[in-house]
Every structure is written in C-alpha cells, then in structure tokens.
Design an enzyme around this catalytic site. Structure first.
Site, PDB file in Angstrom:
ATOM      1  N   GLU A 118      -3.032  -4.114  -3.461  1.00 56.59           N
ATOM      2  CA  GLU A 118      -3.464  -4.867  -4.648  1.00 56.59           C
ATOM      3  C   GLU A 118      -3.366  -4.018  -5.913  1.00 56.59           C
ATOM      4  O   GLU A 118      -3.235  -4.568  -7.017  1.00 56.59           O
ATOM      5  CB  GLU A 118      -4.896  -5.373  -4.458  1.00 56.59           C
ATOM      6  N   CYS A 156      -4.197   0.868  -2.386  1.00 60.78           N
ATOM      7  CA  CYS A 156      -4.099  -0.425  -1.709  1.00 60.78           C
ATOM      8  C   CYS A 156      -2.955  -1.235  -2.328  1.00 60.78           C
ATOM      9  O   CYS A 156      -2.569  -1.013  -3.487  1.00 60.78           O
ATOM     10  CB  CYS A 156      -5.397  -1.213  -1.875  1.00 60.78           C
ATOM     11  N   CYS A 209     -10.691  -4.182  -3.963  1.00 59.62           N
ATOM     12  CA  CYS A 209      -9.561  -4.959  -4.467  1.00 59.62           C
ATOM     13  C   CYS A 209      -9.975  -6.360  -4.894  1.00 59.62           C
ATOM     14  O   CYS A 209      -9.326  -6.970  -5.739  1.00 59.62           O
ATOM     15  CB  CYS A 209      -8.450  -4.968  -3.426  1.00 59.62           C
ATOM     16  N   ASN A 267       0.837  -1.202   0.000  1.00 58.42           N
ATOM     17  CA  ASN A 267       0.000   0.000   0.000  1.00 58.42           C
ATOM     18  C   ASN A 267       0.874   1.255   0.000  1.00 58.42           C
ATOM     19  O   ASN A 267       1.962   1.282   0.593  1.00 58.42           O
ATOM     20  CB  ASN A 267      -1.029  -0.003   1.136  1.00 58.42           C
TER      21      ASN A 267
END
Ligand code: THU
Length: 135
Positions: free
Chosen positions: A60, A58, A94, A47
């Site tokens: 992801e 994030c 995500c 992140n």
C-alpha cells in the site's frame, strides 16, 4: 463515483500483476494492491522488503506513492491480493494510508465482500483531529 464490475476486474488484475513484481525474499509473502483513482487512473504497488526487516514497505506504500506521483486525487476502489491472488486485508497501518488517500467512502474488497474504508477503520484519526486538537 460508481465502481462497475468491469472496473473491479481491472483493479483485481492489476493487483495480481503488481503482486508478481513484489520483492519479498524474507517473508516469501508477496502482496499486490491496485486502486482506481477518482479520475479513472489505475495505480498499484507491491511490497518491497529489506534486510533490515522493520523498514520493509507494504504494497500500500507503493500504491499511495504511485497515486501521488501520477497526479494525486483520491482512491475510490482498492483491492489487495496475496500470492494466490486471493483478497487480503490491509494491515492496520495501511488502513490509515488508505484513509488519508481514499477517504472514508473509498470502496475496498475484503474476504467478506465490498466494504468502505470507514467500515474497516472505524473512528479513524485524520487531518480533522489535528485541527480540533490544536492548542
Ligand atoms: N504486507 C503488505 O504489503 N501489506 C499489508 O497490508 C499486509 C502485509 C506485506 C509486508 C511484508 O512484506 C509481508 O506482507 C509479510 O508481512
């Protein structure tokens, strides 16, 4: 594609390494994630927060960026971890990213064991809905 215990261990270790690079000065909640691509590549992300809180990224987001940047393909196995290296569930947004870049059968580690993206994002919206719902 089969994901072996050895594959999972590489994914977990890579996720922890990514978490250690997180930029989370606002939440103090570092996150790392790693994934195995369908050609065997390992990709990862952490992140990256921002003083304008809402635009923080994030882990992801970094993961899918790494996937696309290094050649694309599909994620087949994903593991997300918190600061203690414990398994963390991806947030709702995500899960949608993982659906797009892993597909329904992508494996994911969860606190309840190994599941698929379809398990954690049932009745997902996806590209097929754009075709179906087109005027
Ligand atoms: N976070 C992620 O990186 N991934 C998730 O799936 C859940 C939340 C981050 C966003 C923010 O930087 C911090 O965790 C606290 O919410």
């Amino acid at each position: 594609m089969e994901v072996t215990d050895a594959d999972w261990e590489r994914v977990r270790v890579t996720a922890v390494e990514a978490m250690e690079r997180a930029y989370a000065p606002y939440s103090h909640f570092p996150v790392g994630v790693a994934g195995l691509a369908d050609d065997g590549r390992l990709v990862s992300g952490c992140n990256v927060e921002n003083a304008s809180y809402a635009v923080g990224l994030c882990a992801e987001c970094g993961l899918v960026s790494d996937l696309v940047r290094t050649g694309g393909g599909l994620l087949v196995a994903v593991w997300c971890v918190d600061a203690r290296g414990e398994t963390l569930m991806p947030c709702g947004r995500c899960r949608q990213l993982l659906w797009e870049h892993g597909g329904p059968q992508c494996r994911i580690q969860t606190p309840e064991g190994e599941l698929t993206i379809a398990d954690i994002l049932p009745q997902a919206f996806g590209a097929q809905d754009l075709t179906k719902g087109a005027p």
